[in-house]
Design an enzyme around this catalytic site. Structure first.
Site, PDB file in Angstrom:
ATOM      1  CG  HIS A 198      -1.914   1.128   1.192  1.00  0.00           C
ATOM      2  ND1 HIS A 198      -3.278   0.914   1.319  1.00  0.00           N
ATOM      3  CD2 HIS A 198      -1.771   2.465   1.032  1.00  0.00           C
ATOM      4  CE1 HIS A 198      -3.905   2.069   1.251  1.00  0.00           C
ATOM      5  NE2 HIS A 198      -3.019   3.031   1.077  1.00  0.00           N
TER       6      HIS A 198
ATOM      7  CG  HIS B 107      -0.790   7.100  -1.060  1.00  0.00           C
ATOM      8  ND1 HIS B 107      -1.985   7.294  -1.708  1.00  0.00           N
ATOM      9  CD2 HIS B 107      -1.074   6.387   0.052  1.00  0.00           C
ATOM     10  CE1 HIS B 107      -2.965   6.733  -1.004  1.00  0.00           C
ATOM     11  NE2 HIS B 107      -2.437   6.171   0.065  1.00  0.00           N
ATOM     12  CG  LEU B 108       5.036   5.440  -5.605  1.00  0.00           C
ATOM     13  CD1 LEU B 108       5.347   4.535  -6.790  1.00  0.00           C
ATOM     14  CD2 LEU B 108       6.304   5.757  -4.821  1.00  0.00           C
ATOM     15  NE  ARG B 109       0.753  11.976  -2.150  1.00  0.00           N
ATOM     16  CZ  ARG B 109      -0.288  11.543  -1.468  1.00  0.00           C
ATOM     17  NH1 ARG B 109      -1.249  10.871  -2.050  1.00  0.00           N
ATOM     18  NH2 ARG B 109      -0.385  11.785  -0.180  1.00  0.00           N
TER      19      ARG B 109
ATOM     20  CG  ASN C  33      -4.931   8.755  -3.401  1.00  0.00           C
ATOM     21  OD1 ASN C  33      -3.879   8.239  -3.748  1.00  0.00           O
ATOM     22  ND2 ASN C  33      -5.095   9.302  -2.213  1.00  0.00           N
TER      23      ASN C  33
ATOM     24  CE  LYS D 172      -7.696   2.151  -0.894  1.00  0.00           C
ATOM     25  NZ  LYS D 172      -6.670   3.167  -0.650  1.00  0.00           N
TER      26      LYS D 172
ATOM     27  CG  HIS E 245     -10.011   4.584   3.020  1.00  0.00           C
ATOM     28  ND1 HIS E 245      -8.812   5.239   3.198  1.00  0.00           N
ATOM     29  CD2 HIS E 245     -10.817   5.025   4.019  1.00  0.00           C
ATOM     30  CE1 HIS E 245      -8.905   6.040   4.250  1.00  0.00           C
ATOM     31  NE2 HIS E 245     -10.118   5.931   4.762  1.00  0.00           N
TER      32      HIS E 245
ATOM     33  CG  HIS F  72      -5.146   2.225   5.549  1.00  0.00           C
ATOM     34  ND1 HIS F  72      -6.509   2.216   5.761  1.00  0.00           N
ATOM     35  CD2 HIS F  72      -4.968   2.879   4.387  1.00  0.00           C
ATOM     36  CE1 HIS F  72      -7.101   2.854   4.774  1.00  0.00           C
ATOM     37  NE2 HIS F  72      -6.194   3.249   3.922  1.00  0.00           N
TER      38      HIS F  72
ATOM     39  CG  ASP G  23      -1.838   4.783   3.901  1.00  0.00           C
ATOM     40  OD1 ASP G  23      -1.851   5.137   2.704  1.00  0.00           O
ATOM     41  OD2 ASP G  23      -2.676   5.194   4.734  1.00  0.00           O
TER      42      ASP G  23
ATOM     43  CB  ALA H 244      -5.271  12.632   6.188  1.00  0.00           C
TER      44      ALA H 244
HETATM   45  O1  DOR Z   1      -3.689   9.473   5.570  1.00  0.00           O
HETATM   46  C1  DOR Z   1      -4.001   9.173   4.423  1.00  0.00           C
HETATM   47  N1  DOR Z   1      -3.386   9.726   3.357  1.00  0.00           N
HETATM   48  N2  DOR Z   1      -4.979   8.302   4.237  1.00  0.00           N
HETATM   49  C2  DOR Z   1      -5.461   8.038   3.014  1.00  0.00           C
HETATM   50  O2  DOR Z   1      -6.360   7.259   2.915  1.00  0.00           O
HETATM   51  C3  DOR Z   1      -4.943   8.756   1.823  1.00  0.00           C
HETATM   52  C4  DOR Z   1      -3.590   9.237   2.049  1.00  0.00           C
HETATM   53  C5  DOR Z   1      -3.148  10.243   1.020  1.00  0.00           C
HETATM   54  O3  DOR Z   1      -3.320  10.001  -0.170  1.00  0.00           O
HETATM   55  O4  DOR Z   1      -2.594  11.268   1.408  1.00  0.00           O
HETATM   56 ZN    ZN Z   2      -3.491   4.984   1.389  1.00  0.00          ZN
END
Ligand code: DOR
Ligand code: ZN
Length: 347
Positions: free
Chosen positions: A15, A17-19, A43, A101, A138, A176, A250, A266
């Site tokens: 899990h 997030h690489l942006r 996302n 997802k 999620h 998570h 995450d 977040a």
């Molecule tokens: O804390 C989080 N950040 N929870 C998520 O579900 C998304 C993530 C984000 O993409 O920043």
């Molecule tokens: Zn996530």
């Protein structure tokens, strides 16, 4: 005195997030240097909702990779009310998507295009069940009357129960997890089709960390940290030896200004240090012998992919975690545990 070095098979981050763009280029090496594969979250803005978008994003990741990294990004599809089951099928069959997802609309960062009701994606879930494509969830209720600390438990009782009943062969990863209720649900499952990832922050901290001496935005993520009873249950689950739990950081980078704000984002950027953090937890729980399965085997087995070749070695040399990662334009991203000292170092 315990052991001085520990060698494990190269792990995967299930899990991540690489942006994109500069942020991708700043954070990717941390993951690529340590992990064999990562399940890359979709996302982005706009979200990755088609096979074409997933392939293009995978290409941008590959272009940003250090030479010979040996790192494989596995791509996910962001489900919307309007997602076409044919797109899911075609994307999975051609290898563009490894999983899809489910973000309940409004549950978290960039989830505004998410699913408003499971009823809307019935055809998609039926297709995924049929083709063996995992659903990554999620798991938080978005009902505004539900207390923020109860959102995961509420989701399990309402939406998740419905999904598991209606699609009895659908493979599901509860991402998570943060509560004893979620850990118990996964532990009790005997079908083998339900699994969960657990982050380092939810194993190390309870919700007090967000308010220690003042408000601490770098401990804010979603689902939010919970009370101590839950942290203990997660530690028991992760170190239990159950194959249903595996590593998913995450890791979710946001530039520091976006977190240290009147309305902070977040997400906790843990990629540089997550392995040492997990390892510290496993040692504290006297479960070092179970670390490799959690980090390098359980997820691969669940997803039906081969174990990675190669190994990583940790040494018992206390090291201070580097504070920030810098973007090309000078903006910074604060690293989880930055400035703290952890007992293990990646050799
Ligand atoms: O804390 C989080 N950040 N929870 C998520 O579900 C998304 C993530 C984000 O993409 O920043
Ligand atoms: Zn996530």
């Amino acid at each position: 005195m315990g052991i001085e070095t520990l060698t494990i098979r190269r792990p995967d981050d299930w899990h991540l997030h690489l942006r994109d763009g500069d942020m991708l280029r700043a954070v990717l090496a941390s993951s690529a240097s340590q992990y064999g594969r990562a399940m890359v979250m979709p996302n982005l803005k706009p979200p990755v909702t088609t096979a074409g978008a997933a392939l293009a994003y995978r290409e941008r990741i590959r272009e940003a990779l250090p030479i010979d990294s040996g790192f494989t990004p596995m791509m996910t599809c962001y489900l919307c009310d309007a997602t076409d089951p044919a797109e899911i099928r075609a994307g999975f069959n051609c290898g563009a998507f490894a999983a899809a997802k489910l973000y309940p609309a409004g549950a978290t960062t960039h989830s505004e295009y998410g699913v408003t009701s499971v009823e809307r994606i019935g055809g998609v879930l039926a297709t995924m069940q049929e083709i063996g494509m995992p659903l990554l969830i999620h798991g938080e209720s978005t009902d505004p009357v539900v207390d923020v600390f109860d959102r995961e438990a509420a989701f399990l009782r309402s939406t998740l129960a419905l999904i598991l009943t209606r699609y009895p062969r659908l493979k599901v990863v509860l991402e998570h997890i943060t509560t004893e209720e979620a850990a118990d649900l996964v532990l009790r499952d005997e079908s083998g089709r339900l699994a969960a990832t657990i982050t380092p922050q939810h194993l190390m901290f309870n919700r007090n960390a967000m308010f220690a001496g003042g408000i601490r935005p770098h401990y804010y993520c979603l689902p939010v940290l919970k009370r101590e009873r839950h942290r203990r249950a997660l530690r028991r689950a992760a170190t239990s030896g159950s194959p249903a739990f595996f590593l998913g950081t995450d890791s979710a980078p946001h530039e520091t200004g976006a977190k240290e704000s009147a309305c902070g984002c977040a997400g906790i950027f843990s990629a540089p240090v997550a392995l040492q953090a997990y390892l510290t937890v496993f040692e504290e729980e006297q479960a070092l012998s179970r670390f490799e399965a959690f980090a390098s085997e359980n997820g691969a087995r669940f997803y039906g992919v081969p174990f990675n070749q190669g190994t990583l070695t940790f040494q018992r040399t206390p090291t201070r975690v580097t504070g920030d990662v810098e973007l090309a334009d000078g903006r910074r991203i604060r690293t989880f545990l930055g400035g703290e000292t952890l007992p293990w170092t990646l050799a």
